[in-house]
Design a protein around this motif. Structure first.
Motif, short mmCIF file in Angstrom:
data_model
loop_
_atom_site.label_atom_id
_atom_site.label_comp_id
_atom_site.label_asym_id
_atom_site.label_seq_id
_atom_site.Cartn_x
_atom_site.Cartn_y
_atom_site.Cartn_z
N GLU A 86 7.12 5.45 7.65
CA GLU A 86 7.69 4.66 6.57
C GLU A 86 8.68 5.51 5.81
OE1 GLU A 86 5.10 1.16 4.72
OE2 GLU A 86 4.36 3.15 4.25
N ASP A 91 4.91 -3.79 -6.67
CA ASP A 91 3.76 -4.21 -5.88
C ASP A 91 2.85 -3.01 -5.63
OD1 ASP A 91 2.42 -6.26 -4.29
OD2 ASP A 91 2.93 -5.03 -2.57
N VAL A 92 1.56 -3.24 -5.64
CA VAL A 92 0.60 -2.16 -5.42
C VAL A 92 -0.39 -2.62 -4.35
CG1 VAL A 92 -1.17 -0.70 -6.45
CG2 VAL A 92 0.79 -1.44 -7.83
N THR A 93 -0.53 -1.83 -3.28
CA THR A 93 -1.48 -2.17 -2.21
C THR A 93 -2.53 -1.08 -2.12
OG1 THR A 93 0.38 -3.12 -1.00
CG2 THR A 93 -1.66 -2.81 0.24
N TYR A 94 -3.77 -1.47 -2.19
CA TYR A 94 -4.87 -0.52 -2.10
C TYR A 94 -5.15 -0.18 -0.64
CZ TYR A 94 -9.52 1.47 -2.67
OH TYR A 94 -10.59 2.31 -2.64
N LEU A 95 -5.21 1.13 -0.32
CA LEU A 95 -5.38 1.54 1.07
C LEU A 95 -6.65 2.35 1.30
CD1 LEU A 95 -1.73 2.77 1.79
CD2 LEU A 95 -2.72 0.57 2.43
N TRP A 148 -2.95 4.44 -2.74
CA TRP A 148 -2.22 3.19 -2.92
C TRP A 148 -0.81 3.34 -2.36
CZ3 TRP A 148 -5.46 5.46 -6.31
CH2 TRP A 148 -6.51 4.70 -6.81
N ARG A 149 -0.30 2.22 -1.88
CA ARG A 149 1.10 2.14 -1.49
C ARG A 149 1.79 1.36 -2.59
NH1 ARG A 149 3.93 -1.58 1.25
NH2 ARG A 149 5.46 -0.93 2.82
N VAL A 150 2.79 1.98 -3.21
CA VAL A 150 3.42 1.38 -4.38
C VAL A 150 4.89 1.09 -4.08
CG1 VAL A 150 3.95 1.70 -6.82
CG2 VAL A 150 1.86 2.69 -5.87
N SER A 188 3.59 6.67 -1.93
CA SER A 188 2.16 6.61 -1.66
C SER A 188 1.47 7.52 -2.66
CB SER A 188 1.84 6.99 -0.21
OG SER A 188 2.19 8.31 0.04
#
Ligand code: ADP
Ligand code: MG
Length: 362
Positions: free
Chosen positions: A241, A304-308, A312-314, A327
């Protein structure tokens, strides 16, 4: 005897056209003896065609293919000393595993006693010594692929070609087979060309990776270089990424400006250029923390915030409208404070940036 100082394989200006389709477009590439080389590219990029030209199942429209310094254009496939493993194992269903593995030896007129000895060695190499009498229908996918590998190796080829060999296996089995292929390659010292569309597989296994798109070889380098210093936009996007950001060059390329923030580069770049920033190199800071220290920092808003799990991927929007991925690891001070809409400052170190010529600029 093959001379190991010569490249095991050389493609010299190799092009293969099918009517109007240019499947392989002017590929020039040397692969060293003993190298584990991955050809990486999306479906339709020309990987299989390049292997078929090397194996001798197809002929180039232009250019030539050499093995150990000698053109192989007049050498039929079975005399090129190349073992091939395909994704769909291609075992003979009416033959046992041992008979499948013996097949290339039979074709080469090897006597029965020697055949049996070599089949046993090859089956042992792939950890199937006790399954020689099984038919394909009695073997799992992973075991069938091991038989296919033993069959490709049994006649002692100089070169092993593998075309997406693990594509049909589930993830855990694939990881295990990756390790085993590396072990076997180390034991035999054989040259391997391994075709895959899976970048993590290429990264995990190869000494060098060649990236293909639309028949062209875009970059050839070791995995670290491909990741840290991609040579163009396509490679940067294809591997891992990243965010590719438009910047304004300053001081004759010794630095750049983005959204009002300025950063110097460790070595000057030729303008105009874009920068590549990997998410793991971006840190995110609360605004009050950085407002007056004067260091490089780009104003941004969390989108946007994604919990991994591990973090987190922000997704951030910079104040000039460009998108940036970060990240954030569990334990970072800002971690508890990540919320869409929140204003923050994004930072990265100058040495973490890769430079790309702006597309369409040359
Ligand atoms: P990959 O293995 O990377 O998926 P291929 O080498 O199979 O790519 O194909 C590259 C391109 O060449 C594709 O556009 C494909 O459709 C075309 N192609 C491959 N083989 C043939 C063929 N025998 N006849 C016509 N077109 C072909
Ligand atoms: Mg293919």
């Amino acid at each position: 005897m093959t001379d190991r100082s010569l490249p095991a394989v050389s493609f010299q200006g190799v092009t293969r056209r099918y009517g109007g389709v240019c499947a392989v477009n002017d590929v020039t590439l040397d692969i060293a003896s003993g190298e584990f080389f991955a050809l990486l590219g999306a479906s339709g990029s020309g990987k299989t065609t390049l292997l078929m030209l090397l194996a001798g199942f197809d002929q180039p429209t232009e250019g030539r293919v050499l093995m150990s310094g000698t053109s192989v254009s007049d050498v039929p496939p079975h005399r090129r000393q190349i073992g091939v493993v395909f994704q769909n194992y291609a075992l003979f269903p009416h033959l046992t595993a041992a008979e499948n593995v013996a097949y290339p030896l039979k074709m080469r007129g090897v006597a029965r006693a020697e055949r049996e000895a070599r089949v046993n060695v090859a089956l042992g190499l792939v950890n199937l010594a006790d399954r020689g009498s099984s038919y394909s229908s009695q073997l799992s996918g992973g075991q069938q692929q091991r038989v296919a590998l033993a069959r490709a190796l049994v006649f002692g080829p100089d070169l092993l070609l593998m075309d997406e060999p693990l594509g049909a296996l589930d993830r855990r089995l694939r990881d295990q087979m990756q390790q085993e292929l590396k072990r076997i390659q180390g034991e035999l010292g054989i040259t391997v060309i391994y075709v895959t569309h899976d970048q993590s597989e290429a990264m995990a296994m190869a000494n060098r990776i060649g990236i293909m798109a639309a028949g062209r070889l875009l970059q050839v380098a070791d995995p670290e270089t491909i990741y840290a210093a991609p040579s163009n936009h396509f490679v940067a996007r294809f591997i891992g990424e990243c965010s590719i950001l438009r910047v304004a060059a300053m001081d004759g390329g010794r630095g750049y400006e983005i959204a009002g923030a300025r950063q110097s580069l460790p070595s000057p770049a030729t303008a105009p250029f874009d920068i590549v920033v990997r998410p793991e190199h971006v840190s995110v800071h609360a605004v009050p923390e950085v407002k007056s220290d004067g260091a490089f920092g780009v104003p941004a808003t969390i989108r946007d915030v994604t919990y991994l799990g591990a973090g987190w991927r922000v997704a951030l929007e910079l104040s000039d409208g460009q998108s940036l991925l970060a990240s954030i690891k569990r334990g970072d001070e800002v971690a508890g404070d990540l919320a869409p809409g929140k204003p923050v400052v994004a930072r990265w170190a100058p040495a973490s940036v890769a430079i790309l010529p702006t597309e369409g600029s040359s």
